[in-house]
Write a protein that holds these residues in place. Sequence first.
Motif: not given
Length: 314
Positions: A166-174, A147-155, A134-137, A141-145
């Motif tokens: 990046a901060d802005a991308a993480l805030d948007a993902l939240i 924003l910089p790419q966000v990655y799965v760091g820990n499972v 779900q988070l990868e999706t 989607n926000q990369t298509k919009d």
Amino acid sequence: MLAYQFPGQGAQSAGFLHRLPQHPVVTATLDEASQVLGTDVLTLDTPDALRSTVAVQVGLVVAGVATARVLADAQLSPDISAGLSVGAYAAAVSCGALAFPDALRMVHKRAELMETAYPSGYGLAAISGLTERQLETLAANQTKDGLPQVYVGNVNAPRQIVMAGADAALDALIERALAAGARKATRLAVSVPSHCELLGDAADALIDYARNVPFQAPHSVYVGNRGGRPLHTADAIRDDLATNMRYTVRWFDALTVMLEMGAQVVVEAPPGQVLTDIVRDQWPQTKALALSSISPDQWVATVRRRLGPVSGER
């Protein structure tokens, strides 16, 4: 069987080194670390110092090794060791694969490389209640919009994921995650985008450095970060430590393996108890203990009591 787990960056809190037991083994460990690094390690846990990735990562390894040595002094030693992210270095020392001075120097180098690559503007976010897919999706989607790419760091668990970027991308993902039904989404006290391809160049530099670091085959089981599997050779553990900043930490897989191998008591070194909470939530029948939650003078007695009729002594 007794297993140790060592926390990673984000578990730190001001004064955590000063809360270690008043024990000769701890004093000796702090002195040894100070001598190796050429600085008083007890200065690394102030609020100002903890803004530094170097201070945090070195401090966590010192705390982990000091904890393992306190228990070893009471003839308690682990059958299995694992550490999340930089905690893996304390795990490698715990199982005899890496000498403490070499771990300190390698972690110092690791943290410098990470901090130099991304001195500001990046970090991690922990999201609970959504799956990795779900988070990868959402991230795609926000990369298509734009924003910089966000990655799965820990499972850390099936629905407890840490994202890097990046901060802005993480805030948007939240925001997107909460709108999609996440129970909780928050930034972590980490100022670098750990465990993703953004740290590829830094990982390559650490691989070069690690070629000259002596490793040994572990005398007890070491469970790695990248694959969440037991590693049995010096070279495999060297590779796991040198590259783990670049790859997703499969912590839930590592925990699953530890328990499948027979771990009955899982002890988390200070600071914090996030890893213990994961075990309690996912495997409530397992005896999980965060040492930071009990008085240091009760550590040994509490671990022995949890082990029950099996002494855990060697």
